[in-house]
Write a protein that holds these residues in place. Structure first.
Motif, PDB file in Angstrom:
ATOM      1  N   HIS A  45      -9.167  -1.808  -5.349  1.00 32.02           N
ATOM      2  CA  HIS A  45      -8.213  -1.004  -6.104  1.00 32.02           C
ATOM      3  C   HIS A  45      -6.784  -1.385  -5.708  1.00 32.02           C
ATOM      4  CE1 HIS A  45      -6.556   2.416  -8.236  1.00 32.02           C
ATOM      5  NE2 HIS A  45      -5.916   2.771  -7.140  1.00 32.02           N
ATOM      6  N   VAL A  46      -6.564  -1.604  -4.423  1.00 26.89           N
ATOM      7  CA  VAL A  46      -5.230  -1.957  -3.924  1.00 26.89           C
ATOM      8  C   VAL A  46      -4.777  -3.301  -4.497  1.00 26.89           C
ATOM      9  CG1 VAL A  46      -3.902  -2.528  -1.842  1.00 26.89           C
ATOM     10  CG2 VAL A  46      -5.491  -0.594  -1.817  1.00 26.89           C
ATOM     11  N   GLU A  47      -5.676  -4.271  -4.557  1.00 26.76           N
ATOM     12  CA  GLU A  47      -5.326  -5.575  -5.119  1.00 26.76           C
ATOM     13  C   GLU A  47      -4.939  -5.448  -6.590  1.00 26.76           C
ATOM     14  OE1 GLU A  47      -8.036  -8.712  -2.580  1.00 26.76           O
ATOM     15  OE2 GLU A  47      -9.039  -7.446  -4.073  1.00 26.76           O
ATOM     16  N   ILE A  48      -5.688  -4.656  -7.323  1.00 23.64           N
ATOM     17  CA  ILE A  48      -5.387  -4.453  -8.742  1.00 23.64           C
ATOM     18  C   ILE A  48      -4.030  -3.786  -8.913  1.00 23.64           C
ATOM     19  CG2 ILE A  48      -6.075  -3.239 -10.850  1.00 23.64           C
ATOM     20  CD1 ILE A  48      -9.021  -3.672  -9.925  1.00 23.64           C
ATOM     21  N   GLU A  49      -3.772  -2.767  -8.130  1.00 23.52           N
ATOM     22  CA  GLU A  49      -2.488  -2.053  -8.229  1.00 23.52           C
ATOM     23  C   GLU A  49      -1.320  -2.964  -7.863  1.00 23.52           C
ATOM     24  OE1 GLU A  49      -1.924   0.963  -9.603  1.00 23.52           O
ATOM     25  OE2 GLU A  49      -4.048   0.784 -10.103  1.00 23.52           O
ATOM     26  N   THR A  50      -1.507  -3.828  -6.884  1.00 22.30           N
ATOM     27  CA  THR A  50      -0.460  -4.776  -6.500  1.00 22.30           C
ATOM     28  C   THR A  50      -0.158  -5.718  -7.650  1.00 22.30           C
ATOM     29  OG1 THR A  50      -1.111  -4.645  -4.176  1.00 22.30           O
ATOM     30  CG2 THR A  50       0.154  -6.589  -4.837  1.00 22.30           C
ATOM     31  N   LEU A  51      -1.200  -6.221  -8.293  1.00 17.51           N
ATOM     32  CA  LEU A  51      -0.999  -7.115  -9.435  1.00 17.51           C
ATOM     33  C   LEU A  51      -0.338  -6.387 -10.604  1.00 17.51           C
ATOM     34  CD1 LEU A  51      -4.270  -9.249  -9.468  1.00 17.51           C
ATOM     35  CD2 LEU A  51      -2.003  -9.908  -8.646  1.00 17.51           C
TER      36      LEU A  51
END
Length: 72
Positions: A45-51
């Motif tokens: 989820h964190v990777e998606i939000e960063t992108l």
């Protein structure tokens, strides 16, 4: 993205390499995020939000270029 600037986008993609890089990178991130959300690519989820934040920043930059070019 920004249908009201469709003609200007076409022109800038032909004549402005910086704009083209921004526009293409935004579209690449958009597809990558979709793939992650659909489980085609693995991501937290964190990777998606960063992108998503990076994509939004690129969209802001694209819009700034469009506004400047349309005022010229």
């Amino acid at each position: 993205m920004f249908p009201e600037y469709r003609d200007l986008i076409t022109s800038l993609k032909t004549n402005d390499h910086h704009f083209t890089r921004l526009f293409d990178k935004h579209n690449e991130l958009d597809q990558k995020i979709k793939n992650m959300e659909e489980g085609i690519e693995m991501a937290t989820h964190v990777e998606i939000e960063t992108l998503k934040r990076e994509k939004l920043q690129l969209k802001d930059e694209v819009y700034a270029v469009l506004k400047k070019a349309s005022a010229a």
